[in-house]
Design an enzyme around this catalytic site. Structure first.
Site, PDB file in Angstrom:
ATOM      1  N   SER A 120       0.815  -1.214   0.000  1.00 37.22           N
ATOM      2  CA  SER A 120       0.000   0.000   0.000  1.00 37.22           C
ATOM      3  C   SER A 120       0.844   1.256   0.000  1.00 37.22           C
ATOM      4  CB  SER A 120      -0.858   0.039   1.277  1.00 37.22           C
ATOM      5  OG  SER A 120      -1.733  -1.040   1.340  1.00 37.22           O
ATOM      6  N   HIS A 141      -0.723  -2.624  -7.181  1.00 36.54           N
ATOM      7  CA  HIS A 141      -1.516  -2.299  -5.989  1.00 36.54           C
ATOM      8  C   HIS A 141      -3.015  -2.395  -6.295  1.00 36.54           C
ATOM      9  CE1 HIS A 141      -2.704   0.935  -2.821  1.00 36.54           C
ATOM     10  NE2 HIS A 141      -2.864  -0.280  -2.343  1.00 36.54           N
ATOM     11  N   GLU A 153      -3.176   0.229  -9.212  1.00 33.75           N
ATOM     12  CA  GLU A 153      -2.167   1.297  -9.272  1.00 33.75           C
ATOM     13  C   GLU A 153      -0.823   0.605  -9.516  1.00 33.75           C
ATOM     14  OE1 GLU A 153      -1.753   3.178  -5.363  1.00 33.75           O
ATOM     15  OE2 GLU A 153      -1.509   5.117  -6.355  1.00 33.75           O
ATOM     16  N   ASN A 191      -3.194   6.051  -1.557  1.00 34.68           N
ATOM     17  CA  ASN A 191      -3.089   6.135  -0.097  1.00 34.68           C
ATOM     18  C   ASN A 191      -2.488   7.441   0.396  1.00 34.68           C
ATOM     19  OD1 ASN A 191      -4.395   3.801   0.756  1.00 34.68           O
ATOM     20  ND2 ASN A 191      -2.645   2.565   0.112  1.00 34.68           N
TER      21      ASN A 191
END
Ligand code: CAA
Ligand code: NAD
Length: 284
Positions: A120, A141, A153, A191
């Protein structure tokens, strides 16, 4: 790059099980590996349940679901990943633990295999440095839950090759996902933006501005988010949220990323969210 036939997923928690399911549903032979037998046993149940939900909604045919379940294998034996063309790592969000695993993966995986991480927030360049094949290491991701969320991602480390990037992007697209690309900075894109919002929701609760319910209803009805930020934190896992905030804080060096003491305290108390039956909310 040789054709991808077999995908091994390391870590059978909520993300790894969803990623292995995606791989099997999209026609790949899939291995799901974990160090914990109970995790694999939970993963078997959650994958069957998830596939059944998709069948009952008409989003997956009975035939595809049967094939997918037949293509999925579960194991505690790391050596099994030697047959994989792509390994996707989805274990605990700790740089130290992931680096140790990448060192092992590098020894066992075939020399042509891509080593992808579902991290993450952690630097792909640093994970790649634990291997002898940094050109073949990449961030892939997925979002939670992987079978439903439409985004992947992709994060290139300093040495990731174009060949690895193109093969990983094509794989994500074969899974039916839209791809965005991020440079290798703490928390990447999603994130870096999402976690400070979740952390701020904890500060809003911690400083007594509003109740947890009002914070969540405020963000759900006020900004059309499917879940409020505290509910989402419980869904992600409070341990995962805290690990990401620590990476943002250390990597971006600004006090605005300091984890909220209430988030730290919940994790210290073992209140990790839905997966433990208790987090901000009680699910028991
Ligand atoms: N497998 C199969 N189907 C699933 C599923 C799963 N694991 N989870 C949910 N579904 C399906 C349901 O079948 C249902 O389908 P329909 O819309 O066709 O009816 C749909 O998803 C909604 O399910 P529910 O009614 O049970 O629950 P819900 O309405 O609360 O939706 C949700 C669940 C999709 C998770 C939704 O609440 C949501 O989108 N929440 C936000 C999720 C999010 O933001 N994820 C990203 C987190 S950040 C991240 O992942 C990155 C990181 O590194 C931390
Ligand atoms: P989780 O706690 O649900 O599962 C982690 C699994 O890894 C556990 O089953 C554990 O037994 C296993 N494991 C630990 N060390 C291992 C090792 N050395 N070898 C094999 N298995 C090992 O965690 P999760 O929520 O699935 O997160 C996994 C990764 O995915 C983390 O890097 C996390 O940041 C990332 N991620 C999480 C989410 C989310 O919403 N939870 C979303 C996107 C990405």
């Amino acid at each position: 790059m040789a054709e991808i036939k077999t995908i091994a997923v390391m870590g059978g928690g909520q993300m790894g099980s969803g990623i292995a399911q995606l791989a099997a549903v999209h026609g790949f032979d899939a291995w799901l590996l974990d160090t914990d037998y109970n995790a694999l046993s939970r993963a078997t149940k959650s994958i069957s349940y998830s596939i059944q939900r998709l069948v009952s909604k008409g989003q997956l045919s009975q035939a595809v679901s049967k094939d997918a379940l037949g293509r999925l294998r579960y194991t505690l034996n790391l050596e099994e990943l030697s047959s994989a063309d792509v390994v996707i790592e989805a274990i605990v969000e700790s740089e130290e633990v992931k680096k140790k695993l990448f060192l092992e993966l590098d020894k066992i995986a075939k020399s042509s295999a891509i080593l992808a991480s579902n991290t993450s927030s952690i630097s792909i360049t640093r994970l790649a440095s634990a291997t002898s094949r940094p050109k073949q290491v990449i961030g892939m991701h997925f979002m939670n839950p992987p079978p439903i969320m439409k985004l992947v991602e992709i994060v290139r480390g300093a040495d990731t090759s174009d060949e690895t990037f193109n093969a990983t992007k094509a794989l994500a697209e074969r899974f039916g996902k839209t791809v965005i690309c991020s440079r290798d900075y703490a928390g990447f894109v999603v994130n870096r933006i999402l976690m400070p919002m979740i952390n701020e929701a904890f500060f809003t609760l911690y400083t007594g501005v509003a109740t947890k319910e009002d914070i969540d209803v405020g963000m759900k009805l006020g900004t059309n988010h499917p879940m409020g930020p505290l509910e989402l934190a419980d869904f992600i896992g409070l341990d995962v949220c805290l690990s990401i905030m620590k990476v943002l804080h250390a990597g971006l060096g600004d006090n605005k990323y300091a984890p909220c003491p209430l988030l730290v305290q919940y994790v210290d108390a073992g209140r990790l969210g839905r997966k433990r039956g208790i987090g901000v909310y009680d699910y028991q």
